[in-house]
Design an enzyme around this catalytic site. Structure first.
Site, PDB file in Angstrom:
ATOM      1  CG  HIS A  96     -13.448  -0.320 -21.023  1.00  0.00           C
ATOM      2  ND1 HIS A  96     -14.611  -0.119 -21.734  1.00  0.00           N
ATOM      3  CD2 HIS A  96     -13.204  -1.653 -21.095  1.00  0.00           C
ATOM      4  CE1 HIS A  96     -15.066  -1.270 -22.202  1.00  0.00           C
ATOM      5  NE2 HIS A  96     -14.216  -2.224 -21.832  1.00  0.00           N
ATOM      6  CG  HIS A  98      -6.922  -1.598 -19.868  1.00  0.00           C
ATOM      7  ND1 HIS A  98      -7.638  -0.584 -19.273  1.00  0.00           N
ATOM      8  CD2 HIS A  98      -5.623  -1.277 -19.729  1.00  0.00           C
ATOM      9  CE1 HIS A  98      -6.805   0.329 -18.802  1.00  0.00           C
ATOM     10  NE2 HIS A  98      -5.565  -0.075 -19.045  1.00  0.00           N
TER      11      HIS A  98
HETATM   12  P1  5GP Z   1      -3.408   2.114 -18.377  1.00  0.00           P
HETATM   13  O1  5GP Z   1      -2.383   3.195 -18.166  1.00  0.00           O
HETATM   14  O2  5GP Z   1      -4.793   2.623 -18.116  1.00  0.00           O
HETATM   15  O3  5GP Z   1      -3.098   0.837 -17.686  1.00  0.00           O
HETATM   16  O4  5GP Z   1      -3.299   1.723 -19.908  1.00  0.00           O
HETATM   17  C1  5GP Z   1      -3.978   2.385 -20.938  1.00  0.00           C
HETATM   18  C2  5GP Z   1      -3.307   1.984 -22.220  1.00  0.00           C
HETATM   19  O5  5GP Z   1      -4.162   2.330 -23.286  1.00  0.00           O
HETATM   20  C3  5GP Z   1      -1.967   2.670 -22.463  1.00  0.00           C
HETATM   21  O6  5GP Z   1      -0.949   1.685 -22.597  1.00  0.00           O
HETATM   22  C4  5GP Z   1      -2.207   3.456 -23.750  1.00  0.00           C
HETATM   23  O7  5GP Z   1      -1.073   3.477 -24.597  1.00  0.00           O
HETATM   24  C5  5GP Z   1      -3.376   2.737 -24.376  1.00  0.00           C
HETATM   25  N1  5GP Z   1      -4.246   3.578 -25.193  1.00  0.00           N
HETATM   26  C6  5GP Z   1      -4.814   4.763 -24.830  1.00  0.00           C
HETATM   27  N2  5GP Z   1      -5.578   5.250 -25.811  1.00  0.00           N
HETATM   28  C7  5GP Z   1      -5.505   4.346 -26.835  1.00  0.00           C
HETATM   29  C8  5GP Z   1      -6.090   4.293 -28.139  1.00  0.00           C
HETATM   30  O8  5GP Z   1      -6.845   5.174 -28.567  1.00  0.00           O
HETATM   31  N3  5GP Z   1      -5.782   3.214 -28.902  1.00  0.00           N
HETATM   32  C9  5GP Z   1      -4.957   2.217 -28.456  1.00  0.00           C
HETATM   33  N4  5GP Z   1      -4.717   1.207 -29.299  1.00  0.00           N
HETATM   34  N5  5GP Z   1      -4.395   2.230 -27.231  1.00  0.00           N
HETATM   35  C10 5GP Z   1      -4.655   3.283 -26.431  1.00  0.00           C
HETATM   36 ZN    ZN Z   2     -15.845   1.589 -21.708  1.00  0.00          ZN
END
Ligand code: 5GP
Ligand code: ZN
Length: 112
Positions: A96, A98
């Site tokens: 999603h 972010h």
């Molecule tokens: P990506 O690796 O996709 O760029 O970042 C995903 C981020 O989402 C990670 O930094 C991880 O710590 C955070 N994250 C994953 N699951 C959750 C959750 O359930 N709650 C929160 N607050 N952060 C989450």
């Molecule tokens: Zn979503």
């Protein structure tokens, strides 16, 4: 849809909210990589930067309008870094869109 961040927006999974408007939700990352680590997400499910188009780019505009307010509220006067990982080569783990806001200290060396 089985999306963690959609569930966070819906309040089905708890989060520490720092900002919300009609298009944007922002909350603290569960595994902070800096003293301030906030995730800013669109309220519509967009999987990643690859799926931004003319039908949904107003969400991205709203995110970037919100970021200065979020940064001010978080006390990031010294600056901050914005990161969005897209796809497997970037290690995107939540599908999603972010934007990570990282700050609160002098950040370590950067890729670019
Ligand atoms: P990506 O690796 O996709 O760029 O970042 C995903 C981020 O989402 C990670 O930094 C991880 O710590 C955070 N994250 C994953 N699951 C959750 C959750 O359930 N709650 C929160 N607050 N952060 C989450
Ligand atoms: Zn979503």
């Amino acid at each position: 849809m089985d999306c963690i961040f959609c569930k966070i927006i819906a309040g089905e999974i708890p989060s520490t909210k720092v900002y919300e408007d009609d298009k944007v939700y922002a909350f603290k990352d569960i595994n902070p990589m800096a003293p301030v680590h906030i995730l800013v997400i669109p309220k519509e499910h967009i999987c990643c930067a690859n799926k931004i188009d003319e039908t949904n780019s107003h969400y991205v505009a709203a995110i970037f309008e919100a970021i200065p307010k979020i940064a001010k509220e978080a006390g990031l006067e010294g600056g901050y870094r914005i990161i969005s990982n897209c796809g497997p080569d970037a290690d995107q783990t939540v599908l999603h869109l972010h934007f990570h806001i990282l700050g609160g200290k002098k950040l370590p060396s950067k890729l670019v």
